[in-house]
Design a protein around this motif. Structure first.
Motif, PDB file in Angstrom:
ATOM      1  N   ARG A 200       0.887  -1.141   0.117  1.00  0.00           N
ATOM      2  CA  ARG A 200      -0.085   0.021  -0.146  1.00  0.00           C
ATOM      3  C   ARG A 200       0.848   1.388  -0.116  1.00  0.00           C
ATOM      4  O   ARG A 200       0.434   2.285  -0.739  1.00  0.00           O
ATOM      5  CB  ARG A 200      -1.115   0.097   1.212  1.00  0.00           C
ATOM      6  CG  ARG A 200      -1.917   1.141   1.130  1.00  0.00           C
ATOM      7  CD  ARG A 200      -2.944   0.928   0.185  1.00  0.00           C
ATOM      8  NE  ARG A 200      -3.885   2.069  -0.064  1.00  0.00           N
ATOM      9  CZ  ARG A 200      -3.791   3.373  -0.573  1.00  0.00           C
ATOM     10  NH1 ARG A 200      -2.464   3.763  -0.865  1.00  0.00           N
ATOM     11  NH2 ARG A 200      -4.635   4.187  -0.411  1.00  0.00           N
ATOM     12  N   ASN A 201       2.183   1.208   0.549  1.00  0.00           N
ATOM     13  CA  ASN A 201       2.817   2.471   0.718  1.00  0.00           C
ATOM     14  C   ASN A 201       4.014   2.302   0.154  1.00  0.00           C
ATOM     15  O   ASN A 201       4.745   1.197   0.296  1.00  0.00           O
ATOM     16  CB  ASN A 201       2.969   2.761   2.510  1.00  0.00           C
ATOM     17  CG  ASN A 201       1.763   3.008   3.120  1.00  0.00           C
ATOM     18  OD1 ASN A 201       1.333   4.252   3.106  1.00  0.00           O
ATOM     19  ND2 ASN A 201       1.387   2.189   3.924  1.00  0.00           N
ATOM     20  N   ARG A 202       4.421   3.108  -0.845  1.00  0.00           N
ATOM     21  CA  ARG A 202       5.505   2.979  -1.635  1.00  0.00           C
ATOM     22  C   ARG A 202       6.095   4.598  -1.570  1.00  0.00           C
ATOM     23  O   ARG A 202       5.494   5.586  -2.120  1.00  0.00           O
ATOM     24  CB  ARG A 202       5.034   3.038  -2.905  1.00  0.00           C
ATOM     25  CG  ARG A 202       6.301   2.886  -3.885  1.00  0.00           C
ATOM     26  CD  ARG A 202       5.892   2.779  -5.494  1.00  0.00           C
ATOM     27  NE  ARG A 202       7.128   2.743  -6.398  1.00  0.00           N
ATOM     28  CZ  ARG A 202       7.146   3.821  -6.858  1.00  0.00           C
ATOM     29  NH1 ARG A 202       6.542   5.113  -6.616  1.00  0.00           N
ATOM     30  NH2 ARG A 202       8.257   3.990  -7.826  1.00  0.00           N
ATOM     31  N   VAL A 203       7.201   4.904  -0.866  1.00  0.00           N
ATOM     32  CA  VAL A 203       7.877   6.025  -0.469  1.00  0.00           C
ATOM     33  C   VAL A 203       9.541   6.166  -1.355  1.00  0.00           C
ATOM     34  O   VAL A 203      10.051   5.449  -0.864  1.00  0.00           O
ATOM     35  CB  VAL A 203       8.139   6.319   0.803  1.00  0.00           C
ATOM     36  CG1 VAL A 203       8.546   7.609   1.409  1.00  0.00           C
ATOM     37  CG2 VAL A 203       6.769   6.150   1.658  1.00  0.00           C
ATOM     38  N   GLU A 204       9.391   7.016  -2.179  1.00  0.00           N
ATOM     39  CA  GLU A 204      10.724   7.050  -2.662  1.00  0.00           C
ATOM     40  C   GLU A 204      11.692   8.221  -1.912  1.00  0.00           C
ATOM     41  O   GLU A 204      11.179   9.064  -1.319  1.00  0.00           O
ATOM     42  CB  GLU A 204      10.641   7.691  -4.331  1.00  0.00           C
ATOM     43  CG  GLU A 204       9.681   6.515  -5.127  1.00  0.00           C
ATOM     44  CD  GLU A 204       9.985   6.982  -6.633  1.00  0.00           C
ATOM     45  OE1 GLU A 204      10.582   8.118  -6.963  1.00  0.00           O
ATOM     46  OE2 GLU A 204       9.324   6.247  -7.448  1.00  0.00           O
ATOM     47  N   GLY A 205      12.864   7.721  -1.898  1.00  0.00           N
ATOM     48  CA  GLY A 205      13.892   8.950  -1.295  1.00  0.00           C
ATOM     49  C   GLY A 205      15.057   8.655  -1.718  1.00  0.00           C
ATOM     50  O   GLY A 205      15.592   7.920  -2.853  1.00  0.00           O
ATOM     51  N   THR A 206      16.304   9.448  -1.077  1.00  0.00           N
ATOM     52  CA  THR A 206      17.383   9.138  -1.508  1.00  0.00           C
ATOM     53  C   THR A 206      18.226   8.757  -0.328  1.00  0.00           C
ATOM     54  O   THR A 206      18.196   9.255   0.616  1.00  0.00           O
ATOM     55  CB  THR A 206      18.120  10.318  -1.939  1.00  0.00           C
ATOM     56  OG1 THR A 206      17.413  10.760  -2.923  1.00  0.00           O
ATOM     57  CG2 THR A 206      19.610  10.314  -2.294  1.00  0.00           C
TER      58      THR A 206
END
Length: 263
Positions: A200-206
């Protein structure tokens, strides 16, 4: 016998406002109408309106406002003053709990334990990630509810909790809450390989930090808005997937693995 300290607002000219009436305001914010809030709190529609009128009179300004349009043809919502009242009430409860805790030595021999009665206000957690945000939506189901929590302009997390928990925590759009997520529950994937998933949760980052141990690696992502998200994965996986500082990555979190907490 259960003993607890209670907060209430009162004035010489009006009936006091305590936890039950605050729960009614929370139900209005959550349900979006006076009638639904009355059903949720187990009172009649007239009793709900009488309570709201009494609160409006006590504070000298409207705490609930009518809304027109929408899929149900209108409803009700808390005014900014109503939202501040709910938040202030819970803040006062927390301060009262702390004061009660400080007085615990005075309770010796009475059979009361402030620590046991108020443990929830002093809760500490081992969850590596604690992301504070604002509830933007609550979607009811038969048993569980889906709660959307905006933790930054770029990121909104979705948690699935029981309907009873939604009521007990007083969750509604506009209420602040904290998402608690244990680091082992955060799955990491290369950003370009996590486009299609049932999580359900897809969080993009570096990747902004990586600390290696003998077996595992702790990888922290900068997800924007001054927020970070930490995952614990095997060192082999971190090497194999190329999770180095400065590289993009995607965090995948199951909605049932997010715990919500309020002040």
């Amino acid at each position: 016998m259960t003993v607890r300290a209670q907060v209430s607002f009162a004035a010489p000219s009006g009936s006091p406002v305590g936890r039950e009436r605050i729960r009614l305001l929370e139900a209005v914010a959550r349900e979006g109408s006076i009638s639904a809030a009355a059903r949720a709190t187990g009172i009649t529609y007239k009793a709900a309106w009488d309570a709201i009128d009494a609160m409006n009179n006590l504070f000298g300004q409207p705490l609930v406002a009518g809304q027109t349009g929408g899929k149900r043809g209108g409803g009700a919502a808390l005014t900014p003053e109503g939202l501040r009242l709910v938040e202030t009430f819970h803040r006062l409860e927390g301060e009262l709990a702390r004061a009660f805790h400080a007085l615990e030595p005075e309770l010796t021999g009475t059979g009361l334990s402030a620590a046991n009665l108020m443990w929830g206000f002093f809760m500490r957690t081992s969850a590596r990630n604690a992301l504070r945000g604002t509830v933007t939506a609550v979607t009811d189901g038969a048993v569980n509810a889906e709660v959307a929590l905006r933790v930054s302009d770029q990121t909104t997390l979705t948690a699935v909790i029981t309907r009873d928990s939604v009521r007990d925590l007083g969750l509604f759009p506009g209420r602040e809450a904290t998402a608690l997520i244990k680091a082992p529950f955060v799955i990491l994937a290369p950003a370009d390989e996590a486009r299609r998933t049932s999580v359900r949760n897809r969080v993009e980052g570096t990747v902004c930090r990586r600390e290696d141990g003998a077996v595992n690696a702790e990888v922290t992502l900068d997800i924007g808005g001054g927020k970070t998200l930490t995952a614990i994965i095997t060192k082999h996986s971190a090497d194999d997937l190329g999770f180095a500082v400065g590289q993009p990555a995607c965090a995948l979190i199951d909605a049932s693995h997010i715990i919500l907490a309020v002040d």
